[in-house]
Design an enzyme around this catalytic site. Sequence first.
Site, mmCIF file in Angstrom:
data_model
loop_
_atom_site.group_PDB
_atom_site.id
_atom_site.type_symbol
_atom_site.label_atom_id
_atom_site.label_comp_id
_atom_site.label_asym_id
_atom_site.label_seq_id
_atom_site.Cartn_x
_atom_site.Cartn_y
_atom_site.Cartn_z
ATOM 1 N N LYS A 122 1.111 -1.483 0.060
ATOM 2 C CA LYS A 122 -0.342 0.152 0.038
ATOM 3 C C LYS A 122 0.665 1.616 0.151
ATOM 4 C CE LYS A 122 -4.491 -1.706 -0.227
ATOM 5 N NZ LYS A 122 -4.475 -3.381 0.635
HETATM 6 C C1 LIG Z 1 -9.834 -1.820 -1.432
HETATM 7 C C2 LIG Z 1 -10.081 -1.985 -0.516
HETATM 8 N N1 LIG Z 1 -10.367 -2.850 0.818
HETATM 9 C C3 LIG Z 1 -9.717 -3.125 1.823
HETATM 10 C C4 LIG Z 1 -7.912 -3.880 2.048
HETATM 11 C C5 LIG Z 1 -7.840 -5.076 2.910
HETATM 12 O O1 LIG Z 1 -6.768 -3.959 2.926
HETATM 13 P P1 LIG Z 1 -6.192 -5.289 3.723
HETATM 14 O O2 LIG Z 1 -5.320 -5.565 2.818
HETATM 15 O O3 LIG Z 1 -4.602 -4.225 5.149
HETATM 16 O O4 LIG Z 1 -6.413 -5.989 4.581
HETATM 17 C C6 LIG Z 1 -7.650 -3.541 0.588
HETATM 18 C C7 LIG Z 1 -7.249 -4.507 0.277
HETATM 19 O O5 LIG Z 1 -5.836 -4.655 -1.031
HETATM 20 C C8 LIG Z 1 -8.534 -3.170 -0.377
HETATM 21 O O6 LIG Z 1 -7.706 -2.463 -1.611
#
Ligand SMILES: Cc1ncc(COP(=O)(O)O)c(C=O)c1O
Length: 390
Positions: free
Chosen positions: A204
């Site tokens: 990210k």
């Molecule tokens: C739109 C969106 N929401 C939630 C997440 C979840 O994040 P995490 O990978 O920190 O659980 C992601 C991860 O790519 C995402 O792209």
Amino acid sequence: MEQLPDNIDSPPAILGGPSIRPEGPPAWPLRDPAIEAVLQDLIRTGDWGRYHGSHCQQLAEALAAYHGIEHVELCASGTAAIELALRGLHVSPGSEVILAGYDFKGNFVDVLTMGAVPVLVDIRPDDWQVDVSRIEAAINGSTQAVLVSHLHGGIVDMPRLRELADHHGLPIIEDACQMPGATVHGRRAGLWGDAAVLSFGGSKLLSAGRGGAVLTSRADIAQRIRLYTQRGNAAYPLSEMQAAILVPQLEQLDERNAQRAENAASLIDRLVDVAGLTPLVSTGSDNAPGYYKLGLQYDPDAFASLSRDRFAEAMRAEGIALDPGFRALHAIHSRRRFRAADPLAEASRADDSVLTLHHPVLLGDDGDIRQIVTAIERIRQHAAAIVAAT
Ligand SMILES: Cc1ncc(COP(=O)(O)O)c(C=O)c1O
């Protein structure tokens, strides 16, 4: 320096030709002196190994100040943050939560985790964000929340959604995992929702390997989340070490977002003349999208019927980090697990035609952007041969 083999006539790397970026896509996370200094300090003080310290509080305060919002609950991931936001809104078993048919799978599963039913609405054909005009028809007496994500450089029509949600007395969860620090219709991403979610996952824009946060101005939501996570011990913690390395990244976020946006704009400009690949563009002077991924719509007809997935493979062989997008949620879950509010035709189309360009290359220079277009044209030139070799 050796001349880059970016002549479009030479065979593509997937057929054994020289790769346009033999070194591969730029690495992420970046080597960053600010983070190295923090890590050294963590070692010197021993803070890296502590349960409690000043870093989580410092990060929470910095995020609150950056967003101009009262409450920040740090947690273990964006996926956990969505779950906590749903808990904060008191979403109850048997209720319904509306989300787009094309969205992050974890969001759908989080709704199921609450014992609630995901209600899927279609996305817009132009920018593939949730189609807010379809949401009203999906609302019924069981609806308890609307969960929307800004995806792939696109921006959800939040003013219209806010108006609709207020009219029906429904809360919004705004998923800003893909665009921290973006401007969404004049507000910082996250400030249109009753609760907003960030991710600090390893790929990210703000990276700590793992991690997430819920932002909210509603004390009741923050309180419910704390009641759930604080059990004499933190059940969904972000560590002191993770928090410490996020603080300097937040300080650099605006500058990096601006650099990514500039390169994204230059790529989007160049793609106007490129058949078969249409970037998802967010229009409006009050929008400044963030680019965790830059989304593209792929048309195999412009590439001798080369499949989307094979095209992505060919681009990766050239050293360009291009991947298929999400699977549409209705395509990968049993019908028993969700309610489809409409035929989800655009979500089905997105399922097999979205491509996403990973962000690190957007911190490069004009040469990096030019290489992307060269790779596309080289693959087009040899598309029939790639199909034949498949
Ligand atoms: C739109 C969106 N929401 C939630 C997440 C979840 O994040 P995490 O990978 O920190 O659980 C992601 C991860 O790519 C995402 O792209």
